[in-house]
Design an enzyme around this catalytic site. Structure first.
Site, PDB file in Angstrom:
ATOM      1  N   LYS A 181     -31.225   8.032  -0.454  1.00 56.44           N
ATOM      2  CA  LYS A 181     -30.418   7.146  -1.287  1.00 56.44           C
ATOM      3  C   LYS A 181     -29.002   7.107  -0.681  1.00 56.44           C
ATOM      4  O   LYS A 181     -28.226   8.046  -0.844  1.00 56.44           O
ATOM      5  CB  LYS A 181     -30.388   7.662  -2.733  1.00 56.44           C
ATOM      6  CG  LYS A 181     -29.826   6.657  -3.744  1.00 56.44           C
ATOM      7  CD  LYS A 181     -28.327   6.705  -3.757  1.00 56.44           C
ATOM      8  CE  LYS A 181     -27.735   5.728  -4.761  1.00 56.44           C
ATOM      9  NZ  LYS A 181     -26.277   5.560  -4.580  1.00 56.44           N
ATOM     10  N   GLY A 234     -21.055  14.972  -1.330  1.00 57.62           N
ATOM     11  CA  GLY A 234     -20.200  14.144  -2.166  1.00 57.62           C
ATOM     12  C   GLY A 234     -19.263  14.991  -3.008  1.00 57.62           C
ATOM     13  O   GLY A 234     -18.843  16.081  -2.606  1.00 57.62           O
ATOM     14  N   SER A 235     -18.958  14.500  -4.196  1.00 60.17           N
ATOM     15  CA  SER A 235     -17.941  15.128  -5.032  1.00 60.17           C
ATOM     16  C   SER A 235     -18.516  16.238  -5.905  1.00 60.17           C
ATOM     17  O   SER A 235     -19.715  16.286  -6.190  1.00 60.17           O
ATOM     18  CB  SER A 235     -17.300  14.081  -5.943  1.00 60.17           C
ATOM     19  OG  SER A 235     -18.218  13.660  -6.944  1.00 60.17           O
ATOM     20  N   THR A 238     -20.164  14.943  -9.326  1.00 62.88           N
ATOM     21  CA  THR A 238     -21.511  14.394  -9.123  1.00 62.88           C
ATOM     22  C   THR A 238     -22.502  15.509  -8.841  1.00 62.88           C
ATOM     23  O   THR A 238     -23.639  15.498  -9.333  1.00 62.88           O
ATOM     24  CB  THR A 238     -21.512  13.382  -7.969  1.00 62.88           C
ATOM     25  OG1 THR A 238     -20.590  12.325  -8.268  1.00 62.88           O
ATOM     26  CG2 THR A 238     -22.892  12.783  -7.767  1.00 62.88           C
ATOM     27  N   ALA A 239     -22.086  16.501  -8.056  1.00 58.64           N
ATOM     28  CA  ALA A 239     -22.969  17.641  -7.765  1.00 58.64           C
ATOM     29  C   ALA A 239     -23.334  18.394  -9.036  1.00 58.64           C
ATOM     30  O   ALA A 239     -24.476  18.860  -9.191  1.00 58.64           O
ATOM     31  CB  ALA A 239     -22.293  18.578  -6.774  1.00 58.64           C
ATOM     32  N   GLU A 256     -23.062  19.857  -0.165  1.00 55.94           N
ATOM     33  CA  GLU A 256     -21.853  19.898   0.659  1.00 55.94           C
ATOM     34  C   GLU A 256     -20.823  19.043  -0.043  1.00 55.94           C
ATOM     35  O   GLU A 256     -20.960  17.825  -0.115  1.00 55.94           O
ATOM     36  CB  GLU A 256     -22.150  19.387   2.072  1.00 55.94           C
ATOM     37  CG  GLU A 256     -21.058  19.759   3.075  1.00 55.94           C
ATOM     38  CD  GLU A 256     -20.016  18.675   3.250  1.00 55.94           C
ATOM     39  OE1 GLU A 256     -18.927  18.819   2.653  1.00 55.94           O
ATOM     40  OE2 GLU A 256     -20.286  17.705   3.959  1.00 55.94           O
ATOM     41  N   CYS A 289     -14.183  15.076   4.703  1.00 55.89           N
ATOM     42  CA  CYS A 289     -14.210  16.233   3.812  1.00 55.89           C
ATOM     43  C   CYS A 289     -13.609  17.473   4.463  1.00 55.89           C
ATOM     44  O   CYS A 289     -13.035  18.330   3.793  1.00 55.89           O
ATOM     45  CB  CYS A 289     -15.635  16.518   3.355  1.00 55.89           C
ATOM     46  SG  CYS A 289     -16.799  16.809   4.706  1.00 55.89           S
ATOM     47  N   GLU A 384      -8.591  17.292  -4.127  1.00 56.00           N
ATOM     48  CA  GLU A 384      -8.918  16.496  -2.951  1.00 56.00           C
ATOM     49  C   GLU A 384      -8.522  15.035  -3.161  1.00 56.00           C
ATOM     50  O   GLU A 384      -8.949  14.403  -4.129  1.00 56.00           O
ATOM     51  CB  GLU A 384     -10.413  16.589  -2.656  1.00 56.00           C
ATOM     52  CG  GLU A 384     -10.817  15.887  -1.382  1.00 56.00           C
ATOM     53  CD  GLU A 384     -12.294  16.065  -1.065  1.00 56.00           C
ATOM     54  OE1 GLU A 384     -12.626  16.325   0.099  1.00 56.00           O
ATOM     55  OE2 GLU A 384     -13.113  15.936  -2.003  1.00 56.00           O
TER      56      GLU A 384
END
Length: 487
Positions: A181, A234-235, A238-239, A256, A289, A384
């Site tokens: 995705k 990602g962020s 979301t994780a 990650e 990142c 971040e």
């Protein structure tokens, strides 16, 4: 040409999903917008729970045959995919630049060659993957890596194809099937990858690509009981949602996540090198990142470092990423631009000073920015930004440098500039980070473990670590002289 085909810089790109070896359209679409000029590239099939279920079902159906395929044959097909990437390198480069705004010269010279390398590396690593047998009281222990099953891979927009294949290649090499995705802000090269994989002979259903918004299709993928691995870049928020979704099935996760990495400059460093390393943190408009966004500079050289840095950073050319002379392109999306600007405006309101930048440029461009006079506990130091924004703080000694470097919730990477090898050993041993660079930056080897500490991630990938994640490890213990001949 199909109504579902876009022409992007002369390259045909199918906007539909790739499920079970076929193109599948959705009832709804979403717009894909280029950050270069804000124009709509085209409408992309917008997947929901139905497409998610179909993709997982296709991956599940294809899994037994692919898992049973020999290592040599899997490696051969992965090499064929790499060959396909090489043949279409220029097309992949221009499509990705159009889609996410990163420099075309970087895509041509570094990123797309790395995409091919991802497939070749894990194909070759698979063929030598082994653990030496060992004995326990005369019994033989044999370790093996068994394919785990269908994998859901959710990838980011800042280096779409390279980071996707960093996951796809080891998952396929391990004998798993995949549902990929891509990020909705940069979906196009994932569609081209599906074409390349099919042309290389990858069986139908082994790689599936579904597009759409995370809120509409993501949970259906990550909560599916037939999914055996989930890898996400990602962020942190979301994780956390993915982890909650996967918890019911205890689906293993590799995450990650964000970074707020330090770049430490000691007075004994080569100052020219230190400045060069610091300016390099603006790569990809700061949308990296691993970037060392917190410059920590020893007090005695801080003034000279800042002067040289401002001079060199101000000379960077910002503009159209397709131009060879451009150093910094646009930010990915108006929403990201607004986020970056909000961070800077709040920091300045709180007392920070912009040495350079601190403002938007035309379109989706943000000027390279360096902020000083920032407090350690301030938002701009702790959170971040993911844009071309650096902060600069000073330290008086090694102890303070390490304390400041480790004083965030993150631990993805760190960069150290020093002329003293003993100091380098002392400091790197104390830094909380998954990767530390000493007098260099962004040197990556797929044999090395990669991942983050603290909120920067869970797990490590690269080399055997990737296979450890994408496989079920098995230990077979055989008794000595325990065989009976039944004739």
């Amino acid at each position: 040409m199909s109504a579902h085909t876009l022409t992007v810089a002369g390259v045909a790109v199918d906007t539909r999903h790739w499920i079970g070896g076929e193109r599948v359209a959705s009832a709804q679409t979403f717009p894909d917008v280029s950050p270069i000029d804000g124009g709509t590239i085209g409408e992309i099939s917008r997947g929901t729970a139905g497409e998610a279920a179909a993709a997982v079902a296709a991956a599940k159906a294809a899994f037994p045959a692919w898992a049973a395929t020999s290592r040599a044959e899997r490696a051969r097909i992965l090499h064929a995919i790499a060959d396909g990437v090489d043949k279409r390198l220029e097309e992949l480069a221009i499509v990705e630049t159009t889609d996410n705004g990163a420099l075309l010269r970087s895509h041509r010279r570094g990123v797309m060659p790395r995409v091919a390398h991802n497939f070749r590396f894990f194909a070759d690593w698979l063929l030598k993957l082994e653990h030496e047998d060992f004995e326990t009281r005369g019994h033989t222990n044999h370790v093996s890596w068994d394919p785990a099953g269908p994998c859901v891979l959710i990838t980011p927009w800042n280096a779409p194809l390279m980071l996707a294949t960093w996951k796809v290649a080891p998952a396929l090499a391990a004998g798993n099937t995949v549902v990929l995705k891509p990020a909705e802000w940069s979906p196009l090269t994932a569609s081209l990858l599906a074409d390349i994989a099919a042309e290389a002979g990858l069986p139908a259903g082994v790689l599936n690509v579904v597009q759409g918004y995370g809120a509409e299709i993501g949970d259906a993928l990550t909560s599916h009981p037939d999914v055996r691995r989930i890898s996400f870049t990602g962020s942190v928020p979301t994780a956390q949602r993915i982890a909650e979704s996967a918890a019911a099935n205890l689906t293993p996760l590799s995450l990650e996540l964000g970074g707020k990495s330090p770049l430490l400059v000691f007075a004994d460093a080569d100052l020219d090198l230190a400045v060069e390393l610091a300016v390099e943190q603006y790569d990809n408009a700061g949308q990296v990142c691993l970037a060392g966004t917190r410059l920590l500079v020893e007090e005695s050289v801080a003034e000279e470092f800042t002067r040289r840095f401002a001079e060199q950073a101000s000379a960077l050319k910002q503009g159209d990423p397709r131009a060879e002379a451009t150093d910094i392109g646009p930010t990915i999306h108006p929403r990201q631009l607004e986020k970056i600007d909000g961070f800077v405006r709040r920091a300045v309101a709180a007392g920070a000073r912009a040495v350079i930048g601190g403002h938007r440029v035309d379109g989706q461009y943000y000027a390279p920015t360096l902020l000083t006079d920032v407090a350690q506990d301030s938002e701009i130091v702790q959170e971040e930004v993911f844009g071309p924004v650096l902060t600069l703080q000073t330290f008086s000694d090694e102890e303070e440098a390490v304390r400041l470097a480790n004083d965030t919730r993150f631990g993805l990477a760190a960069t150290l500039a020093t002329g003293d090898p003993e100091r380098a050993d002392r400091v790197t041993a104390r830094l909380v980070a998954g990767t530390v660079w000493v007098n260099c930056f962004f040197v990556r080897d797929l044999r090395a473990p990669f991942g983050g500490s603290r909120l920067s991630g869970v797990g490590r990938e690269g080399g055997t670590w990737s296979f450890d994640f994408y496989c079920d490890l098995k230990n077979t213990v055989t008794a000595p002289n325990g065989w009976t001949n039944h004739g």
